[in-house]
Scaffold this motif. Structure first.
Motif, PDB file in Angstrom:
ATOM      1  N   VAL A   1       5.591  13.330  11.521  1.00 43.13           N
ATOM      2  CA  VAL A   1       6.144  12.004  11.780  1.00 43.13           C
ATOM      3  C   VAL A   1       5.164  10.943  11.296  1.00 43.13           C
ATOM      4  CG1 VAL A   1       6.978  10.400  13.545  1.00 43.13           C
ATOM      5  CG2 VAL A   1       7.406  12.845  13.806  1.00 43.13           C
ATOM      6  N   PHE A   2       5.698   9.955  10.568  1.00 46.25           N
ATOM      7  CA  PHE A   2       4.902   8.839  10.059  1.00 46.25           C
ATOM      8  C   PHE A   2       5.636   7.541  10.375  1.00 46.25           C
ATOM      9  CE2 PHE A   2       4.142  12.573   7.499  1.00 46.25           C
ATOM     10  CZ  PHE A   2       2.761  12.677   7.536  1.00 46.25           C
ATOM     11  N   ARG A   3       5.057   6.428   9.973  1.00 44.01           N
ATOM     12  CA  ARG A   3       5.665   5.149  10.330  1.00 44.01           C
ATOM     13  C   ARG A   3       7.043   4.982   9.686  1.00 44.01           C
ATOM     14  NH1 ARG A   3       6.473  -0.018   9.011  1.00 44.01           N
ATOM     15  NH2 ARG A   3       6.242  -1.566  10.672  1.00 44.01           N
ATOM     16  N   ARG A   4       7.139   5.280   8.397  1.00 46.18           N
ATOM     17  CA  ARG A   4       8.392   5.016   7.684  1.00 46.18           C
ATOM     18  C   ARG A   4       9.297   6.233   7.563  1.00 46.18           C
ATOM     19  NH1 ARG A   4       7.770   2.172   2.068  1.00 46.18           N
ATOM     20  NH2 ARG A   4       6.421   3.983   1.665  1.00 46.18           N
ATOM     21  N   CYS A   5       8.823   7.401   7.994  1.00 46.15           N
ATOM     22  CA  CYS A   5       9.639   8.593   7.779  1.00 46.15           C
ATOM     23  C   CYS A   5       9.222   9.722   8.709  1.00 46.15           C
ATOM     24  CB  CYS A   5       9.537   9.056   6.324  1.00 46.15           C
ATOM     25  SG  CYS A   5       7.904   9.675   5.862  1.00 46.15           S
ATOM     26  N   ALA A   6      10.049  10.751   8.727  1.00 48.05           N
ATOM     27  CA  ALA A   6       9.740  11.994   9.441  1.00 48.05           C
ATOM     28  C   ALA A   6      10.247  13.147   8.593  1.00 48.05           C
ATOM     29  CB  ALA A   6      10.401  12.010  10.809  1.00 48.05           C
ATOM     30  N   TYR A   7       9.475  14.223   8.540  1.00 46.03           N
ATOM     31  CA  TYR A   7       9.874  15.408   7.792  1.00 46.03           C
ATOM     32  C   TYR A   7      10.438  16.450   8.740  1.00 46.03           C
ATOM     33  CZ  TYR A   7       7.719  13.779   3.472  1.00 46.03           C
ATOM     34  OH  TYR A   7       7.419  13.065   2.341  1.00 46.03           O
ATOM     35  N   LEU A   8      11.543  17.050   8.318  1.00 45.35           N
ATOM     36  CA  LEU A   8      12.184  18.109   9.080  1.00 45.35           C
ATOM     37  C   LEU A   8      12.126  19.393   8.270  1.00 45.35           C
ATOM     38  CD1 LEU A   8      15.454  16.252  10.206  1.00 45.35           C
ATOM     39  CD2 LEU A   8      13.198  16.193  11.298  1.00 45.35           C
ATOM     40  N   VAL A   9      11.977  20.522   8.954  1.00 43.95           N
ATOM     41  CA  VAL A   9      11.952  21.823   8.291  1.00 43.95           C
ATOM     42  C   VAL A   9      12.988  22.727   8.946  1.00 43.95           C
ATOM     43  CG1 VAL A   9      10.100  22.679   9.799  1.00 43.95           C
ATOM     44  CG2 VAL A   9      10.513  23.778   7.582  1.00 43.95           C
ATOM     45  N   GLU A  10      13.723  23.451   8.125  1.00 44.91           N
ATOM     46  CA  GLU A  10      14.708  24.382   8.657  1.00 44.91           C
ATOM     47  C   GLU A  10      13.984  25.544   9.335  1.00 44.91           C
ATOM     48  OE1 GLU A  10      18.976  26.248   7.235  1.00 44.91           O
ATOM     49  OE2 GLU A  10      17.338  26.137   5.795  1.00 44.91           O
ATOM     50  N   ASP A  11      14.510  25.977  10.450  1.00 37.71           N
ATOM     51  CA  ASP A  11      13.825  27.014  11.220  1.00 37.71           C
ATOM     52  C   ASP A  11      13.758  28.346  10.482  1.00 37.71           C
ATOM     53  OD1 ASP A  11      13.428  25.161  13.157  1.00 37.71           O
ATOM     54  OD2 ASP A  11      14.813  26.021  14.625  1.00 37.71           O
ATOM     55  N   VAL A  12      14.710  28.613   9.601  1.00 37.79           N
ATOM     56  CA  VAL A  12      14.707  29.842   8.807  1.00 37.79           C
ATOM     57  C   VAL A  12      14.341  29.467   7.377  1.00 37.79           C
ATOM     58  CG1 VAL A  12      16.044  31.790   7.961  1.00 37.79           C
ATOM     59  CG2 VAL A  12      16.445  30.901  10.278  1.00 37.79           C
ATOM     60  N   GLY A  13      13.166  29.910   6.895  1.00 37.50           N
ATOM     61  CA  GLY A  13      12.743  29.572   5.536  1.00 37.50           C
ATOM     62  C   GLY A  13      11.892  28.323   5.493  1.00 37.50           C
ATOM     63  N   GLU A  14      11.854  27.689   4.315  1.00 39.56           N
ATOM     64  CA  GLU A  14      10.962  26.550   4.101  1.00 39.56           C
ATOM     65  C   GLU A  14      11.689  25.314   3.591  1.00 39.56           C
ATOM     66  OE1 GLU A  14       7.677  27.542   1.560  1.00 39.56           O
ATOM     67  OE2 GLU A  14       6.488  28.158   3.293  1.00 39.56           O
ATOM     68  N   ALA A  15      12.989  25.226   3.804  1.00 43.10           N
ATOM     69  CA  ALA A  15      13.711  24.035   3.366  1.00 43.10           C
ATOM     70  C   ALA A  15      13.191  22.812   4.114  1.00 43.10           C
ATOM     71  CB  ALA A  15      15.205  24.219   3.602  1.00 43.10           C
ATOM     72  N   VAL A  16      12.941  21.726   3.384  1.00 45.12           N
ATOM     73  CA  VAL A  16      12.367  20.511   3.943  1.00 45.12           C
ATOM     74  C   VAL A  16      13.202  19.314   3.507  1.00 45.12           C
ATOM     75  CG1 VAL A  16      10.363  18.955   3.893  1.00 45.12           C
ATOM     76  CG2 VAL A  16      10.022  21.426   4.029  1.00 45.12           C
ATOM     77  N   VAL A  17      13.430  18.370   4.428  1.00 39.75           N
ATOM     78  CA  VAL A  17      14.031  17.088   4.082  1.00 39.75           C
ATOM     79  C   VAL A  17      13.191  15.985   4.707  1.00 39.75           C
ATOM     80  CG1 VAL A  17      16.368  17.998   3.859  1.00 39.75           C
ATOM     81  CG2 VAL A  17      15.595  17.104   6.072  1.00 39.75           C
ATOM     82  N   CYS A  18      13.326  14.791   4.160  1.00 41.57           N
ATOM     83  CA  CYS A  18      12.569  13.636   4.643  1.00 41.57           C
ATOM     84  C   CYS A  18      13.549  12.599   5.172  1.00 41.57           C
ATOM     85  CB  CYS A  18      11.737  13.038   3.506  1.00 41.57           C
ATOM     86  SG  CYS A  18      10.809  11.559   3.977  1.00 41.57           S
ATOM     87  N   LEU A  19      13.488  12.322   6.448  1.00 34.83           N
ATOM     88  CA  LEU A  19      14.317  11.319   7.095  1.00 34.83           C
ATOM     89  C   LEU A  19      13.531  10.020   7.117  1.00 34.83           C
ATOM     90  CD1 LEU A  19      16.956  10.794   8.720  1.00 34.83           C
ATOM     91  CD2 LEU A  19      15.679  11.466  10.765  1.00 34.83           C
ATOM     92  N   GLY A  20      14.042   8.987   6.466  1.00 38.10           N
ATOM     93  CA  GLY A  20      13.244   7.777   6.350  1.00 38.10           C
ATOM     94  C   GLY A  20      14.069   6.509   6.427  1.00 38.10           C
ATOM     95  N   HIS A  21      13.374   5.406   6.652  1.00 37.98           N
ATOM     96  CA  HIS A  21      14.001   4.093   6.597  1.00 37.98           C
ATOM     97  C   HIS A  21      14.351   3.791   5.146  1.00 37.98           C
ATOM     98  CE1 HIS A  21      14.252  -0.348   6.743  1.00 37.98           C
ATOM     99  NE2 HIS A  21      14.722  -0.121   7.960  1.00 37.98           N
ATOM    100  N   ARG A  22      15.380   3.011   4.928  1.00 38.03           N
ATOM    101  CA  ARG A  22      15.834   2.747   3.558  1.00 38.03           C
ATOM    102  C   ARG A  22      14.746   2.128   2.693  1.00 38.03           C
ATOM    103  NH1 ARG A  22      19.303  -2.723   3.035  1.00 38.03           N
ATOM    104  NH2 ARG A  22      18.182  -4.012   4.530  1.00 38.03           N
ATOM    105  N   ALA A  23      13.753   1.468   3.325  1.00 38.26           N
ATOM    106  CA  ALA A  23      12.655   0.873   2.555  1.00 38.26           C
ATOM    107  C   ALA A  23      11.787   1.933   1.884  1.00 38.26           C
ATOM    108  CB  ALA A  23      11.790  -0.002   3.463  1.00 38.26           C
ATOM    109  N   LEU A  24      11.899   3.180   2.336  1.00 33.66           N
ATOM    110  CA  LEU A  24      11.116   4.256   1.739  1.00 33.66           C
ATOM    111  C   LEU A  24      11.504   4.486   0.285  1.00 33.66           C
ATOM    112  CD1 LEU A  24       9.003   6.506   2.452  1.00 33.66           C
ATOM    113  CD2 LEU A  24      10.960   7.995   2.903  1.00 33.66           C
ATOM    114  N   GLY A  25      12.763   4.280  -0.049  1.00 32.37           N
ATOM    115  CA  GLY A  25      13.234   4.479  -1.418  1.00 32.37           C
ATOM    116  C   GLY A  25      13.858   5.848  -1.618  1.00 32.37           C
ATOM    117  N   ASN A  26      14.667   5.949  -2.641  1.00 33.31           N
ATOM    118  CA  ASN A  26      15.403   7.181  -2.909  1.00 33.31           C
ATOM    119  C   ASN A  26      14.504   8.284  -3.454  1.00 33.31           C
ATOM    120  OD1 ASN A  26      18.184   6.649  -2.213  1.00 33.31           O
ATOM    121  ND2 ASN A  26      18.216   5.181  -3.899  1.00 33.31           N
ATOM    122  N   GLY A  27      14.878   9.510  -3.134  1.00 32.53           N
ATOM    123  CA  GLY A  27      14.208  10.703  -3.654  1.00 32.53           C
ATOM    124  C   GLY A  27      15.120  11.885  -3.429  1.00 32.53           C
ATOM    125  N   PRO A  28      14.886  12.998  -4.095  1.00 35.48           N
ATOM    126  CA  PRO A  28      15.802  14.138  -3.988  1.00 35.48           C
ATOM    127  C   PRO A  28      15.902  14.727  -2.591  1.00 35.48           C
ATOM    128  CG  PRO A  28      13.797  14.743  -5.166  1.00 35.48           C
ATOM    129  CD  PRO A  28      13.777  13.260  -5.026  1.00 35.48           C
TER     130      PRO A  28
END
Length: 331
Positions: A28-55
């Motif tokens: 967890v950070f100021r502008r975003c939080a990273y989530l990881v799937e419990d099975v495997g290593e899939a990762v997504v970044c949940l962020g405020h729109r100011a963070l900017g687009n990314g895959p």
């Protein structure tokens, strides 16, 4: 509670969100939080729109308190905070439900067959005339200082030295169609090198991958990724691995793709100030890899080589059609 509005979801994150699954809050950070799937290593970044687009980014429109996401989400500890996807809604403790079924999907611009020599000329000019005047932070300051002598810390000097060593072998590797083994050997020493959530060496390699795709050489990005794969598993962290996997397929943050487009158009002074807002020095580290790689191309490398029989594709050629990473091993 009404679902919060998702303003954009990255193409890779959208694929990963397709099925019901259990996730955990990883960081967890100021502008975003990273989530990881419990099975495997899939990762997504949940962020405020100011963070900017990314895959991997899921951008939300929500007021943030003074502490940002850190004030909304419990800090990760020995017992990870659980999240889940059910019925195309992401539920994270501390946040409103996030419905993504109708959210706009962001994908990087499709890679065009670009004249690599034109990109090379533009990159060389920016590296020579523009970047040194900006005194970039961290390792980039060492790499682009006219004299090569600027105040630095040991944590900056070692990555700069290893990058210079890799650069001495990059040109022959490009000209040889990725067969010269010296550059991959040198690049392996950059994996996980440096401090931060995404270490300097990883960010630099991400820039190399994005530049190879911009220069219409995905075959070389593929070869390099295969050479680095064993080191990615042992030498760097799960978030950096996920971002490098995307970069190896030509997917980076929107700002990086914007800068590549400016370089391709020959703009005299690209908007490099945007790099200051990307991590501590991640923006500059990635841009350094892009500039060095594009500058290394020569006229003899202009034709685009078809994939060799032994080349194994990195899950396809177009980011918007790529399948999700294998959740069992993160590849």
């Amino acid at each position: 509670m009404q679902p919060a509005r998702i303003t954009a979801i990255g193409c890779e994150a959208r694929v990963l969100m397709e099925r019901d699954a259990a996730w955990s809050v990883l960081a967890v950070f100021r502008r975003c939080a990273y989530l990881v799937e419990d099975v495997g290593e899939a990762v997504v970044c949940l962020g405020h729109r100011a963070l900017g687009n990314g895959p991997l980014n899921i951008l939300v429109e929500t007021p943030l308190p003074e502490g940002g996401f850190g004030a909304l989400l419990p800090a990760p500890g020995p017992n990870r905070v659980r999240a889940e996807i059910r019925d195309r809604v992401l539920r994270v403790p501390g946040l409103p439900p996030l419905a993504f079924a109708q959210a706009p999907v962001w994908s990087p611009p499709a890679v065009q067959a670009t004249d690599s020599e034109r990109l090379a000329r533009s990159a060389r000019r920016i590296a020579r005339e523009v970047v040194p005047t900006l005194a970039p932070p961290g390792v980039a300051g060492l790499l682009f200082s006219p004299s090569g002598q600027v105040p630095s810390r040991p944590m900056e000097r070692e990555p700069a030295d290893r990058i210079r060593a890799a650069l001495r072998t990059m040109g022959p590797w490009l000209l040889d169609g990725g067969r010269d083994p010296r550059f991959p050997r040198a690049a392996r020493k950059l994996v996980g090198l440096g401090q931060g959530l995404t270490p300097t060496g990883d960010d630099y390699l991400g820039g190399v991958f994005l530049a190879l795709h911009a220069a219409a050489r995905p075959d070389l990005a593929q070869r390099l990724f295969r050479a680095l794969e064993p080191d990615l598993e042992r030498a760097t962290n799960i978030i950096s691995r996920a971002l490098l996997h995307c970069a190896a397929r030509g997917m980076g943050g929107a700002d990086m793709h914007g800068l590549l487009a400016e370089l391709a158009s020959g703009v005299r002074r690209p908007r490099l100030e945007r790099l200051d807002a990307i991590g501590h020095t991640s923006g500059w580290d990635t841009f350094s890899g892009m500039l060095h790689t594009l500058s290394a191309f020569s006229r003899t490398d202009r034709p685009t080589r078809a994939a060799a029989p032994g080349d194994r594709p990195l899950d396809g050629a177009r980011p918007e059609t790529l399948p999700a990473r294998d959740r069992s091993n993160g590849r």
